[in-house]
Design an enzyme around this catalytic site. Sequence first.
Site, short mmCIF file in Angstrom:
data_model
loop_
_atom_site.label_atom_id
_atom_site.label_comp_id
_atom_site.label_asym_id
_atom_site.label_seq_id
_atom_site.Cartn_x
_atom_site.Cartn_y
_atom_site.Cartn_z
N ASP A 14 0.86 -1.18 0.00
CA ASP A 14 0.00 0.00 0.00
C ASP A 14 0.90 1.23 0.00
O ASP A 14 1.85 1.31 0.78
CB ASP A 14 -0.89 -0.03 1.25
CG ASP A 14 -2.02 0.98 1.19
OD1 ASP A 14 -1.74 2.18 0.98
OD2 ASP A 14 -3.18 0.58 1.38
N ILE A 15 0.64 2.20 -0.89
CA ILE A 15 1.49 3.39 -0.94
C ILE A 15 1.11 4.43 0.11
O ILE A 15 1.81 5.43 0.26
CB ILE A 15 1.55 4.02 -2.36
CG1 ILE A 15 0.16 4.47 -2.82
CG2 ILE A 15 2.20 3.06 -3.34
CD1 ILE A 15 0.20 5.35 -4.07
N ASN B 243 -13.53 -3.90 2.67
CA ASN B 243 -14.68 -3.01 2.76
C ASN B 243 -15.53 -3.08 1.49
O ASN B 243 -14.99 -3.22 0.40
CB ASN B 243 -14.21 -1.56 2.96
CG ASN B 243 -13.36 -1.39 4.19
OD1 ASN B 243 -13.62 -1.99 5.23
ND2 ASN B 243 -12.34 -0.56 4.10
N HIS C 230 -16.51 2.44 4.15
CA HIS C 230 -15.14 2.94 4.01
C HIS C 230 -14.39 2.42 2.78
O HIS C 230 -13.17 2.47 2.75
CB HIS C 230 -14.31 2.66 5.28
CG HIS C 230 -15.01 3.10 6.53
ND1 HIS C 230 -15.20 4.43 6.85
CD2 HIS C 230 -15.59 2.39 7.51
CE1 HIS C 230 -15.87 4.51 7.98
NE2 HIS C 230 -16.13 3.28 8.40
N GLN C 231 -15.10 1.95 1.75
CA GLN C 231 -14.43 1.54 0.51
C GLN C 231 -14.13 2.78 -0.31
O GLN C 231 -15.02 3.56 -0.64
CB GLN C 231 -15.31 0.57 -0.29
CG GLN C 231 -14.63 0.06 -1.55
CD GLN C 231 -15.49 -0.93 -2.32
OE1 GLN C 231 -16.67 -1.10 -2.05
NE2 GLN C 231 -14.88 -1.60 -3.28
N HIS D 233 -10.68 -5.38 -2.75
CA HIS D 233 -9.31 -5.51 -2.26
C HIS D 233 -9.31 -5.84 -0.78
O HIS D 233 -10.21 -5.44 -0.04
CB HIS D 233 -8.49 -4.24 -2.53
CG HIS D 233 -9.08 -2.97 -2.01
ND1 HIS D 233 -10.17 -2.36 -2.59
CD2 HIS D 233 -8.73 -2.19 -0.97
CE1 HIS D 233 -10.46 -1.25 -1.92
NE2 HIS D 233 -9.60 -1.13 -0.92
N PHE D 234 -8.33 -6.61 -0.39
CA PHE D 234 -8.14 -7.02 1.00
C PHE D 234 -6.87 -6.37 1.51
O PHE D 234 -5.83 -6.43 0.86
CB PHE D 234 -7.99 -8.55 1.09
CG PHE D 234 -9.24 -9.31 0.76
CD1 PHE D 234 -9.96 -9.95 1.76
CD2 PHE D 234 -9.69 -9.42 -0.54
CE1 PHE D 234 -11.12 -10.67 1.46
CE2 PHE D 234 -10.84 -10.14 -0.86
CZ PHE D 234 -11.55 -10.77 0.15
N HIS D 235 -6.97 -5.74 2.67
CA HIS D 235 -5.80 -5.16 3.32
C HIS D 235 -5.23 -6.17 4.31
O HIS D 235 -5.98 -6.79 5.05
CB HIS D 235 -6.19 -3.92 4.13
CG HIS D 235 -6.68 -2.77 3.33
ND1 HIS D 235 -5.89 -1.71 2.99
CD2 HIS D 235 -7.92 -2.49 2.83
CE1 HIS D 235 -6.60 -0.83 2.31
NE2 HIS D 235 -7.84 -1.28 2.20
#
Length: 134
Positions: free
Chosen positions: A31-32, A83, A89-90, A96-98
């Site tokens: 993640d940037i 999300n 909060h998307q 995508h999965f964090h």
Amino acid sequence: MSAACIFCKIVKGDIPSFKLFESDKVLAFLDINPLSKGHALVIPKFHGEKLTDIPDDSLAEILPVVKKLVKATGAENYNVLQNNGRIAHQEVDHVHFHMIPKPNSEEGMGISWPQQKTDMDGLKALLADIKSKM
């Protein structure tokens, strides 16, 4: 693929990323805008806005890749977050999965958990309703 989607552009290679893993169906990258060191995203290459839009076979590798990232980063405490929808909060309209390491109380993800009181009869009715639709 969606031409306007930032994650689809990353999958195609039009936007560079710090790739951690790639297969035919999955891409993982750092993640940037990380919440902590090692914060990574795992995405299906199939474009879909919400989890229910993604075919099951495009999801099969997601959690095994998250597990590999946990082991590779050495995270002892971590959150896995996915999300669906703006009020949930998307921010990017591609599933995508964090994987967010939680090295201490300041770094990583913070959570509030607004529990609600439960009415057991209501819970039994809800159970029956959900099970009947599965």
